[in-house]
Design an enzyme around this catalytic site. Sequence first.
Site, PDB file in Angstrom:
ATOM      1  N   HIS A 145       0.246  11.212  25.183  1.00 27.09           N
ATOM      2  CA  HIS A 145      -0.211   9.908  25.679  1.00 27.09           C
ATOM      3  C   HIS A 145      -1.692   9.675  25.352  1.00 27.09           C
ATOM      4  CE1 HIS A 145      -0.053   6.525  28.627  1.00 27.09           C
ATOM      5  NE2 HIS A 145      -1.330   6.818  28.744  1.00 27.09           N
ATOM      6  N   GLU A 146      -2.526  10.620  25.710  1.00 22.77           N
ATOM      7  CA  GLU A 146      -3.969  10.418  25.492  1.00 22.77           C
ATOM      8  C   GLU A 146      -4.276  10.364  23.997  1.00 22.77           C
ATOM      9  OE1 GLU A 146      -5.242   9.472  28.141  1.00 22.77           O
ATOM     10  OE2 GLU A 146      -3.767  10.368  29.485  1.00 22.77           O
ATOM     11  N   ASN A 165     -10.976   9.206  26.468  1.00 19.11           N
ATOM     12  CA  ASN A 165     -12.293   8.991  25.867  1.00 19.11           C
ATOM     13  C   ASN A 165     -12.272   9.340  24.378  1.00 19.11           C
ATOM     14  OD1 ASN A 165     -13.251   8.874  28.680  1.00 19.11           O
ATOM     15  ND2 ASN A 165     -12.897  11.086  28.582  1.00 19.11           N
ATOM     16  N   GLU A 206     -13.349   4.931  32.920  1.00 20.84           N
ATOM     17  CA  GLU A 206     -12.362   3.876  33.129  1.00 20.84           C
ATOM     18  C   GLU A 206     -12.002   3.818  34.618  1.00 20.84           C
ATOM     19  OE1 GLU A 206      -8.728   4.168  30.857  1.00 20.84           O
ATOM     20  OE2 GLU A 206      -8.084   2.207  31.527  1.00 20.84           O
TER      21      GLU A 206
HETATM   22  N1  B3K Z   1      -6.507   5.414  30.954  1.00 26.72           N
HETATM   23  C1  B3K Z   1      -6.508   6.456  31.938  1.00 26.72           C
HETATM   24  C2  B3K Z   1      -6.415   5.964  33.332  1.00 26.72           C
HETATM   25  C3  B3K Z   1      -7.689   5.598  33.972  1.00 26.72           C
HETATM   26  C4  B3K Z   1      -7.481   5.307  35.450  1.00 26.72           C
HETATM   27  C5  B3K Z   1      -8.673   4.753  36.093  1.00 26.72           C
HETATM   28  N2  B3K Z   1      -8.485   4.604  37.517  1.00 26.72           N
HETATM   29  C6  B3K Z   1      -5.421   7.440  31.721  1.00 26.72           C
HETATM   30  C7  B3K Z   1      -4.309   7.030  30.847  1.00 26.72           C
HETATM   31  O1  B3K Z   1      -3.559   6.119  31.142  1.00 26.72           O
HETATM   32  O2  B3K Z   1      -4.175   7.592  29.803  1.00 26.72           O
HETATM   33 ZN    ZN Z   2      -2.817   5.640  29.342  1.00 24.95          ZN
END
Ligand code: B3K
Ligand code: ZN
Length: 880
Positions: free
Chosen positions: A302-303, A270, A126
């Site tokens: 969060h993830e 991911n 990402e």
């Molecule tokens: N989605 C990722 C962030 C990616 C940043 C790319 N430059 C982390 C998060 O917000 O959970």
């Molecule tokens: Zn996020």
Amino acid sequence: MRTDSSPTTIYRKDYTPPAYLVDTVELGFDLAPASTVVANRITLRRNPDAAGSDIVLHGEEIELVQLRLNGQLLGEGDYELSAATLTIRNAPAEVVLEIETVCAPVENTSLSGLYVSNGNFFTQCEAEGFRRITFFPDRPDVMAKYTVMLRANKEQYPVLLSNGNLIEQGDLDDGRHYAKWEDPFKKPSYLFALVAAKLVCQEEQFKLADGRDVLLQVWVEDGNLDKTDYAMQSLKNSIRWDEERFGLELDLDRFMIVAVGDFNMGAMENKGLNIFNTKFVLANPRTATDIDFAGIEAVVGHEYFHNWTGNRVTCRDWFQLSLKEGLTVFRDQEFSADMIGTDTGRAVTRIDQVRTLRQAQFPEDAGPMSHPVRPDSFVEINNFYTVTVYEKGAEVVRMYQTLLGRDGFRKGMDLYFDRHDGQAVACDDFRAAMADANGRDLTQFERWYSQAGTPVVTARTRYDAVKRNFDIILSQRGKPGQLPFHIPVAVGLLGADGKDLPLTLEHGKHAKGATTLVLELTEQEQIFRFREVDERPTPSILRDFSAPVILEHDYTDDELLHLFNHDSDPVNRWEAGQRLAMERLLKLTAQVAAHGAANLKLDQTFINAMRTVLSDESLDPAFRELALILPSETIIAEQMDVVDPQAIHTARQFMRHTIGTVLKAELLAQYHANQTPGEYSPDAASAGKRALKNLCLSYLLAAPEAAELQLAQQQFDNATNMTDRSAALVSLIHSGTDNGPHLQAFYDDFANEALVVDKWFAMQASAPTTNVAAVRKLMQHPAFTLKNPNRARSLIFNFTNANPSQFHAADGSAYEFWAEFVIKLDAINPQVAARLARAMDRWRRYAPALQAKMKQALEKVAARQLSNDVAEVITKALAN
Ligand code: B3K
Ligand code: ZN
């Protein structure tokens, strides 16, 4: 300004659906640091909802070896290859592409795509990193099923991981082995991940609400298994919480977290294989602070929560980023609050959120990088992972809950998943689900997504003693030309005894006896009339910070003191204290600027208010700590038309010094009353005590005499945990006394703990006594490197962003330093460099002499060959 290829601006209005969709992706990796071969077999078909028959694949920094279309080898005339794309014109309706490419992970210092960290392979895709691994329609609205075959040397890379389920593994010749992974869910390319590494894991089986057993793993380098418990516990708590609060279950048999030391941000969601910055995984009492533990809980949550809000339902295009980020931040905020479980605990987390907004988001929204929660354009999408998209985005989501109630919000979420599971959608789809599930018209609410800037809400009041009416007149203003926002303003009224009055809102539908009501401000100005009000009340407006706005109201000192002492809403209680402090800080700053630092005074009223809250043991220590912290130098600067960083620093230090001196006895008493003997635990109650105790220590060291210095030294020597140890050291360093021996002792104890060495750099970088020469000297330390983002941030960013009086030194030497390192970092890692570039965002607000020097530094950077990332930030800063 010069860039490799001239930066192009991409507009939201130009969105078109992809001409081809991808059904399946089969990837084969032959992993070697200098040259990794990627074989990619994708099946594509024409998108019935789009026009055109050209297949456009993205690709960057990869070498094309071979390309086949439906089995036919293509020659150079059969496709067009540019620096960023591979185009096949007039392709058939159904296509199988076989693409072989080569890349060089060990050369990849940008940490985007496939790279090597400490000898191991990791990926970060990402937003647009997948195109650095293979040619692909690398856009989030192309969702496909992935099968991944990894091959690598078995001894060097015993662990081979990718998304989904492990379906096969075994040995190959030449000491190599393989693993085959299959992800049962369709996903966009930005959620692809692989890890090939020498790692170990903590693992356990966990039972889901539906009875299924899943395997949870936390992977780290050998030697760090003593620091994985909290991440694992946080993961289990996250899974449970999402089941209970939102009815959302884990959809895989296996969920992995992997920690990596070189990482551009906090972590990455991911599918089934979250990759984390070590900072948000590794913790034990010896190495991590209470804040680190809280950060781990929040980021693990969060993830994990992204699995539904981001992965199962993803973004149509990157302009919709807040669809997943704002929502997922809101979810992690609610998770952290629920984990504490008490009302004050919840309020304490809320106050922290407000502080972050004021410290970082309000300035962003008032500066050259200001953008709506759903941006209209960008040059480099990585520059838009901002506090606006994340934190203000979370505020926007929170406002739905405030307007619709918890149950209404849940109904909206349920409908959102019913409608959009497996799809790539837009912010408007989320808003529609909220509206439709609740039978509400949320048309006007859309402006929170499209209009940038922080709205100002002004409140006036009038009381009619005869009719017993109390009116609150609310008006709003945004940027010039903006239309009114739909703003929920939660209010309560306090009587003279400090108690909440029961509210009767004219034309309002609400429960009898309610003491907080949400007023909906939708017009430029509205009058809200409360009836049956027997005395002139003190209004408590914007309770719980019900909207991300600046509230203007002419409070008298007496009213603020009344709120500070009594408001039943802890956020507004804290806010009253901040207003009292801010008034004084601004006056003192003006006085310093005009007449110097002599003859400054702090009034007894304010000191007494601080004394009362400090010693009020009926209040949660965590709350008392927040109530006693003065607004930061950055937040003070935002209130001034012309910023004078030295005067701000002097004024604030004077206030700290005065509090430390006048309240010495009370500070000492609370220092001793809030000890946490026994085994360390990061729970909120213990952490709150430590926070208050250590704040007392830092006030005591603002005006240190021998006894206070000794107290800090004792705490440093005897501390059983990093929170107390580092707090003692920070207090000592920031007091300006000579601390060579303590710093050395700390370093020697933790030289092998990278995250603690980061702290060691950070606490020196942010010390008001550390000037740019001292920072340059620290850069010569053998442990310093620009290549590791955590390390670069710990020293450079803490200096430029958390040490304003030194960064803005009158001779401009720190601006030259900034320019030098933006340029140096840009050659290594454009994403990190662009973040550093943002330190100059507010340059136009400084006094002319500083402004001129800042402009020079900006122009120096602008004259160089720059990445798109840095070019965008610098261009916007210099633009009118
Ligand atoms: N989605 C990722 C962030 C990616 C940043 C790319 N430059 C982390 C998060 O917000 O959970
Ligand atoms: Zn996020």
